[in-house]
Design a protein around this motif. Structure first.
Motif, short mmCIF file in Angstrom:
data_model
loop_
_atom_site.label_atom_id
_atom_site.label_comp_id
_atom_site.label_asym_id
_atom_site.label_seq_id
_atom_site.Cartn_x
_atom_site.Cartn_y
_atom_site.Cartn_z
N GLU A 268 0.82 -1.21 0.00
CA GLU A 268 0.00 0.00 0.00
C GLU A 268 0.85 1.26 0.00
OE1 GLU A 268 -3.63 2.11 2.54
OE2 GLU A 268 -2.89 0.11 3.13
N HIS A 269 2.05 1.18 0.55
CA HIS A 269 2.87 2.37 0.69
C HIS A 269 3.99 2.46 -0.35
CE1 HIS A 269 0.61 3.43 4.15
NE2 HIS A 269 1.06 2.46 4.90
N LEU A 270 3.90 1.66 -1.41
CA LEU A 270 4.88 1.80 -2.49
C LEU A 270 4.74 3.16 -3.16
CD1 LEU A 270 4.73 -1.71 -4.21
CD2 LEU A 270 6.67 -0.75 -2.95
N ALA A 271 5.87 3.79 -3.46
CA ALA A 271 5.84 5.12 -4.05
C ALA A 271 6.05 5.11 -5.56
CB ALA A 271 6.89 6.00 -3.39
N ASP A 272 6.82 4.15 -6.06
CA ASP A 272 7.13 4.14 -7.49
C ASP A 272 5.90 3.77 -8.32
OD1 ASP A 272 9.75 4.72 -6.86
OD2 ASP A 272 10.37 2.62 -6.81
N PRO A 273 5.75 4.33 -9.51
CA PRO A 273 4.59 4.02 -10.36
C PRO A 273 4.68 2.63 -10.96
CG PRO A 273 6.12 5.43 -11.53
CD PRO A 273 6.65 5.32 -10.13
N GLY A 274 3.55 2.19 -11.54
CA GLY A 274 3.51 0.89 -12.19
C GLY A 274 2.55 -0.04 -11.48
N ALA A 275 2.47 -1.27 -11.97
CA ALA A 275 1.66 -2.29 -11.30
C ALA A 275 2.36 -2.72 -10.02
CB ALA A 275 1.46 -3.49 -12.23
N ILE A 276 1.60 -3.32 -9.12
CA ILE A 276 2.17 -3.83 -7.87
C ILE A 276 2.32 -5.34 -8.00
CG2 ILE A 276 1.76 -4.23 -5.41
CD1 ILE A 276 0.37 -1.54 -5.29
N LEU A 277 3.54 -5.81 -7.81
CA LEU A 277 3.82 -7.24 -7.82
C LEU A 277 4.06 -7.71 -6.40
CD1 LEU A 277 4.47 -9.94 -9.22
CD2 LEU A 277 6.85 -9.14 -9.44
N LEU A 278 3.25 -8.65 -5.94
CA LEU A 278 3.43 -9.28 -4.64
C LEU A 278 4.06 -10.64 -4.85
CD1 LEU A 278 -0.08 -8.55 -3.03
CD2 LEU A 278 2.02 -7.18 -2.87
N THR A 279 5.23 -10.84 -4.25
CA THR A 279 5.91 -12.14 -4.32
C THR A 279 5.90 -12.73 -2.92
OG1 THR A 279 7.34 -11.27 -6.06
CG2 THR A 279 7.99 -13.34 -5.04
N MET A 280 5.33 -13.92 -2.78
CA MET A 280 5.07 -14.46 -1.44
C MET A 280 5.25 -15.96 -1.40
SD MET A 280 0.90 -14.18 -1.45
CE MET A 280 0.95 -12.58 -2.23
N HIS A 281 5.40 -16.47 -0.20
CA HIS A 281 5.36 -17.92 0.01
C HIS A 281 3.99 -18.43 -0.40
CE1 HIS A 281 5.20 -21.75 2.15
NE2 HIS A 281 6.52 -21.70 2.21
N ARG A 298 -8.02 -0.74 -5.00
CA ARG A 298 -8.80 0.49 -4.84
C ARG A 298 -7.99 1.58 -4.17
NH1 ARG A 298 -11.36 3.47 -1.45
NH2 ARG A 298 -10.71 2.22 0.34
N ARG A 299 -7.28 1.21 -3.12
CA ARG A 299 -6.52 2.21 -2.37
C ARG A 299 -5.35 2.78 -3.18
NH1 ARG A 299 -5.98 0.95 4.05
NH2 ARG A 299 -8.12 0.25 4.44
N THR A 300 -4.73 1.95 -3.98
CA THR A 300 -3.54 2.38 -4.72
C THR A 300 -3.85 2.82 -6.14
OG1 THR A 300 -3.07 0.11 -5.45
CG2 THR A 300 -2.08 0.84 -3.37
N GLY A 301 -5.03 2.41 -6.66
CA GLY A 301 -5.36 2.71 -8.04
C GLY A 301 -4.46 1.99 -9.02
N ARG A 302 -3.98 0.82 -8.64
CA ARG A 302 -3.00 0.13 -9.47
C ARG A 302 -3.39 -1.34 -9.67
NH1 ARG A 302 2.35 2.18 -6.27
NH2 ARG A 302 3.48 1.08 -7.88
N GLU A 303 -2.87 -1.92 -10.74
CA GLU A 303 -3.07 -3.34 -11.01
C GLU A 303 -2.25 -4.16 -10.01
OE1 GLU A 303 -1.75 -6.60 -14.41
OE2 GLU A 303 -1.80 -4.46 -14.93
N ILE A 304 -2.84 -5.25 -9.53
CA ILE A 304 -2.17 -6.12 -8.56
C ILE A 304 -1.83 -7.44 -9.22
CG2 ILE A 304 -2.28 -7.14 -6.28
CD1 ILE A 304 -2.54 -4.06 -6.33
N ARG A 305 -0.57 -7.83 -9.14
CA ARG A 305 -0.11 -9.12 -9.66
C ARG A 305 0.50 -9.91 -8.51
NH1 ARG A 305 3.30 -6.68 -14.83
NH2 ARG A 305 1.54 -5.50 -15.78
N ALA A 319 6.95 -6.70 -1.92
CA ALA A 319 6.03 -5.84 -2.67
C ALA A 319 6.87 -4.86 -3.45
CB ALA A 319 5.08 -5.12 -1.71
N GLN A 320 6.67 -4.83 -4.78
CA GLN A 320 7.47 -3.93 -5.61
C GLN A 320 6.65 -3.43 -6.79
OE1 GLN A 320 10.76 -6.12 -7.45
NE2 GLN A 320 9.66 -8.03 -7.03
N SER A 321 7.04 -2.28 -7.30
CA SER A 321 6.41 -1.72 -8.49
C SER A 321 7.09 -2.30 -9.72
CB SER A 321 6.54 -0.19 -8.49
OG SER A 321 5.86 0.36 -7.37
N VAL A 322 6.29 -2.67 -10.72
CA VAL A 322 6.81 -3.22 -11.98
C VAL A 322 6.14 -2.51 -13.15
CG1 VAL A 322 7.35 -5.47 -10.97
CG2 VAL A 322 5.10 -5.07 -11.97
#
Length: 324
Positions: A268-281, A298-305, A319-322
């Motif tokens: 949620e607090h990523l600053a860089d633009p782009g989609a959000i990529l969540l890499t997890m166990h 909704r909160r970030t206005g970004r695509e979630i991958r 969590a990183q922007s891609v």
């Protein structure tokens, strides 16, 4: 006096007290929980003959221990109760919620912001805490270890009490005194209450034990509690107010649920633009519901991958922007 700051996160509400740029106290509330202050209805499921204590079963199926039952209350009858302590899961045992009969109107439990204000604190809701350190605080709960100069605290939520063991290379008296500030800080930062046992190094000299008692008394000033003096084996017991699970209890018993919330906060607090990529166990996949994923979008206005990596520890999700 510093304000308590509140983040209304996804799946949880977080509160911190900040002094000199550091988090000195914290609290967590998870959505959907039965918490202290709620007034609910259920059915008296059991009551020993002649006893003022029994068990009320709520519509959710949760059983609540109740006391001060009126003589007229009979098994199978509806009963309205006010929750005084939430369910707490410690070690391998679950302590059921506790409540008492009441005539008050049905109501949900007051939220974290309401409770803090009722205790006389100034509270501000912020989008993001103005200081770093939340991940490190939760990391202490994951590791159940807090380092200090010359040693470390090992904190264990057992069925009887929270136990704090002290380990280090300093001489016993110096090690005990060095541990005191870390103990006081950990109780506040991890919101630990109830029965707490501290296993200090054994100190044969009464003067040394007295010095540690005095240091502990000073360090815990303002922390509402009762405490024993150190005995000859180095043990001290503290009893503090407890209305629900501490941060330590939540993370120890619900590691994946806590890790999922931590990852969503990072995203949620990523600053860089782009989609959000969540890499997890892979085990975290089931803990991040479609509703939480939609809320993050909704909160970030970004695509979630989402991608999985079994080599990652649950709490080490990325969590990183891609690029889109």
């Amino acid at each position: 006096m510093a304000d308590w700051l509140i983040e209304q996160g996804i799946g949880e509400t977080r509160a911190v007290l900040v002094e000199d740029g550091a988090i000195v106290a914290a609290k967590i509330e998870w959505e959907g929980e039965l918490a202290a202050g709620a007034v609910v209805e259920g059915v008296l499921a059991s009551r020993a003959s002649g006893s003022a204590r029994g068990t009320v079963r709520l519509d959710s199926g949760e059983d609540v221990l109740v006391d001060r039952l009126p003589k007229s209350a009979s098994e199978g009858a509806p009963l309205r109760i006010e929750i005084h302590r939430a369910r707490i899961e410690e070690g391998t045992r679950t302590k059921r919620a506790q409540g008492r009969p009441t005539d008050r109107a049905l109501r949900p439990a007051p939220g974290l912001e309401q409770r803090l204000k009722a205790e006389g604190h100034d509270v501000r809701v912020v989008r993001r805490f103005p200081v770093s350190g939340w991940s490190e605080l939760i990391g202490e709960a994951f590791e159940r270890q807090v380092s200090f100069h010359g040693g470390a605290l090992h904190i264990s939520p057992t069925p009887a009490m929270v136990l704090i063991d002290i380990d280090g290379t300093l001489p016993p008296r110096a090690l005990a005194l060095s541990a005191v500030p870390a103990i006081a800080a950990s109780l506040r930062r991890l919101d630990i209450g109830g029965s707490i046992g501290i296993d200090f190094p054994t100190l044969q000299d009464k003067a040394d034990r007295r010095a540690v008692d005095e240091a502990l008394s000073k360090a815990l000033d303002g922390f509402a509690h009762e405490r024993t003096a150190m005995n000859g084996f180095g043990f001290v017991q503290i009893v503090a107010r407890l209305e629900g699970p501490s941060i330590l209890h939540r993370v120890a018993r619900h590691r994946l649920a806590a890790a999922a919330r931590l990852l969503l906060r990072r995203a949620e607090h990523l600053a860089d633009p782009g989609a959000i990529l969540l890499t997890m166990h892979p085990a975290l996949m089931a803990r991040i519901s479609p509703a939480w994923r939609d809320e993050l979008a909704r909160r970030t206005g970004r695509e979630i991958r989402i991608e999985t990596d079994p080599a990652l520890a649950p709490e080490a999700g990325l969590a990183q922007s891609v690029p889109l």
